[in-house]
Design a protein around this motif. Sequence first.
Motif, PDB file in Angstrom:
ATOM      1  N   ILE A 154      10.467  -0.713   0.355  1.00 26.97           N
ATOM      2  CA  ILE A 154       9.922   0.611   0.072  1.00 26.97           C
ATOM      3  C   ILE A 154      10.311   0.986  -1.344  1.00 26.97           C
ATOM      4  CG2 ILE A 154       9.916   3.068   0.689  1.00 26.97           C
ATOM      5  CD1 ILE A 154      10.860   2.227   3.502  1.00 26.97           C
ATOM      6  N   LYS A 155       9.330   1.484  -2.113  1.00 23.80           N
ATOM      7  CA  LYS A 155       9.588   2.008  -3.455  1.00 23.80           C
ATOM      8  C   LYS A 155       9.085   3.446  -3.503  1.00 23.80           C
ATOM      9  CE  LYS A 155       9.257  -2.392  -5.888  1.00 23.80           C
ATOM     10  NZ  LYS A 155       8.630  -3.132  -6.980  1.00 23.80           N
ATOM     11  N   GLY A 193       4.887  14.763  -2.115  1.00 24.63           N
ATOM     12  CA  GLY A 193       3.885  14.283  -3.066  1.00 24.63           C
ATOM     13  C   GLY A 193       4.327  13.091  -3.885  1.00 24.63           C
ATOM     14  N   LYS A 194       5.448  12.481  -3.525  1.00 19.89           N
ATOM     15  CA  LYS A 194       5.898  11.292  -4.247  1.00 19.89           C
ATOM     16  C   LYS A 194       5.073  10.093  -3.810  1.00 19.89           C
ATOM     17  CE  LYS A 194      10.524  13.021  -4.932  1.00 19.89           C
ATOM     18  NZ  LYS A 194      11.948  12.816  -4.777  1.00 19.89           N
ATOM     19  N   LYS A 195       4.987   9.093  -4.696  1.00 20.56           N
ATOM     20  CA  LYS A 195       4.256   7.869  -4.382  1.00 20.56           C
ATOM     21  C   LYS A 195       5.201   6.916  -3.666  1.00 20.56           C
ATOM     22  CE  LYS A 195       0.958   8.297  -8.060  1.00 20.56           C
ATOM     23  NZ  LYS A 195      -0.011   7.579  -8.844  1.00 20.56           N
ATOM     24  N   VAL A 196       4.912   6.655  -2.398  1.00 18.04           N
ATOM     25  CA  VAL A 196       5.742   5.772  -1.583  1.00 18.04           C
ATOM     26  C   VAL A 196       4.948   4.497  -1.333  1.00 18.04           C
ATOM     27  CG1 VAL A 196       7.038   5.514   0.560  1.00 18.04           C
ATOM     28  CG2 VAL A 196       6.874   7.771  -0.527  1.00 18.04           C
ATOM     29  N   LEU A 197       5.344   3.434  -2.025  1.00 14.27           N
ATOM     30  CA  LEU A 197       4.688   2.129  -1.946  1.00 14.27           C
ATOM     31  C   LEU A 197       5.507   1.231  -1.034  1.00 14.27           C
ATOM     32  CD1 LEU A 197       2.353   0.379  -3.212  1.00 14.27           C
ATOM     33  CD2 LEU A 197       4.047  -0.385  -4.889  1.00 14.27           C
ATOM     34  N   GLY A 210       0.824  -1.198   0.000  1.00 11.46           N
ATOM     35  CA  GLY A 210       0.000   0.000   0.000  1.00 11.46           C
ATOM     36  C   GLY A 210       0.860   1.250   0.000  1.00 11.46           C
ATOM     37  N   TYR A 211       0.199   2.371  -0.141  1.00 11.29           N
ATOM     38  CA  TYR A 211       0.870   3.670  -0.187  1.00 11.29           C
ATOM     39  C   TYR A 211       0.841   4.327   1.186  1.00 11.29           C
ATOM     40  CZ  TYR A 211       0.712   3.229  -5.233  1.00 11.29           C
ATOM     41  OH  TYR A 211       0.880   2.788  -6.523  1.00 11.29           O
ATOM     42  N   LEU A 212       1.948   5.004   1.534  1.00 13.33           N
ATOM     43  CA  LEU A 212       2.020   5.740   2.790  1.00 13.33           C
ATOM     44  C   LEU A 212       1.387   7.114   2.621  1.00 13.33           C
ATOM     45  CD1 LEU A 212       5.676   4.997   3.996  1.00 13.33           C
ATOM     46  CD2 LEU A 212       3.563   3.773   4.566  1.00 13.33           C
ATOM     47  N   ASN A 213       0.637   7.538   3.630  1.00 15.54           N
ATOM     48  CA  ASN A 213       0.003   8.856   3.679  1.00 15.54           C
ATOM     49  C   ASN A 213       0.073   9.369   5.121  1.00 15.54           C
ATOM     50  OD1 ASN A 213      -1.451   9.107   0.968  1.00 15.54           O
ATOM     51  ND2 ASN A 213      -2.165   7.122   1.683  1.00 15.54           N
ATOM     52  N   ALA A 272       2.814   7.952  13.691  1.00 19.54           N
ATOM     53  CA  ALA A 272       1.598   7.381  13.112  1.00 19.54           C
ATOM     54  C   ALA A 272       1.646   7.584  11.605  1.00 19.54           C
ATOM     55  CB  ALA A 272       0.360   8.039  13.711  1.00 19.54           C
ATOM     56  N   VAL A 273       0.964   6.717  10.891  1.00 21.08           N
ATOM     57  CA  VAL A 273       0.913   6.784   9.429  1.00 21.08           C
ATOM     58  C   VAL A 273      -0.404   6.165   8.970  1.00 21.08           C
ATOM     59  CG1 VAL A 273       2.110   4.560   9.133  1.00 21.08           C
ATOM     60  CG2 VAL A 273       2.183   6.245   7.289  1.00 21.08           C
ATOM     61  N   THR A 274      -0.921   6.652   7.866  1.00 22.11           N
ATOM     62  CA  THR A 274      -2.082   6.016   7.241  1.00 22.11           C
ATOM     63  C   THR A 274      -1.568   5.230   6.046  1.00 22.11           C
ATOM     64  OG1 THR A 274      -3.544   7.794   7.934  1.00 22.11           O
ATOM     65  CG2 THR A 274      -4.311   6.390   6.133  1.00 22.11           C
ATOM     66  N   VAL A 275      -1.912   3.954   6.004  1.00 23.03           N
ATOM     67  CA  VAL A 275      -1.535   3.092   4.884  1.00 23.03           C
ATOM     68  C   VAL A 275      -2.769   2.902   4.010  1.00 23.03           C
ATOM     69  CG1 VAL A 275      -0.702   0.810   4.202  1.00 23.03           C
ATOM     70  CG2 VAL A 275       0.208   1.892   6.270  1.00 23.03           C
TER      71      VAL A 275
END
Length: 178
Positions: free
Chosen positions: A122-123, A80-84, A20-23, A39-42
């Motif tokens: 992590i990508k 704003g990068k996509k961190v998968l 999933g993506y980190l937010n 804390a992080v939202t996945v």
Amino acid sequence: MSTNQSNEAKFFDLHTTGIGYLNRIREVKPRGKGKPFMAVTVAALRGSMDDAEYSYIDCNVVGAEAEKLIRRSQAAVEAGKKVLVSFRIGDIWTDAFTYEKGDKKGQPGASLKGRLLFIGWIKVDGQTVYEAKPREVEPVVEDGEAEPEAQLASEEASEPVAEEQSKPTPAKQQRTAS
């Protein structure tokens, strides 16, 4: 007569694995007493690869290694990068709440919560920036002889393969007498 009782606490673990993506990476400072935590939202991916859906899971980051990796990813997420990531989240539960503002003000809602336990890789924008080292496999010794499967597994463990960590270890094969 003595009984061998253990004073160790025993728990049932519910682990969810996926990608999933980190937010929303943030440090939470509890009101009143309490230690601040990460804390992080996945945004966990599910469904067809052609039309994936997201399940958002708000997580407390647990463990020094996971916290270090989340902190390292924070700048990329904020840019704003996509961190998968490949993840393992423990003990997912729901939290009921009432919307306090917006179009849904006064309506009930629910969110998924959990504990982020482990990050396998992590990508960032498709480029691998981290990959966990494979676990060492202990050779199984029976009657003074190592199992061939255990020897092979420990030899293969030197090659980095992220997916290996999420797969269960194979059951020991039974031997038949000839």
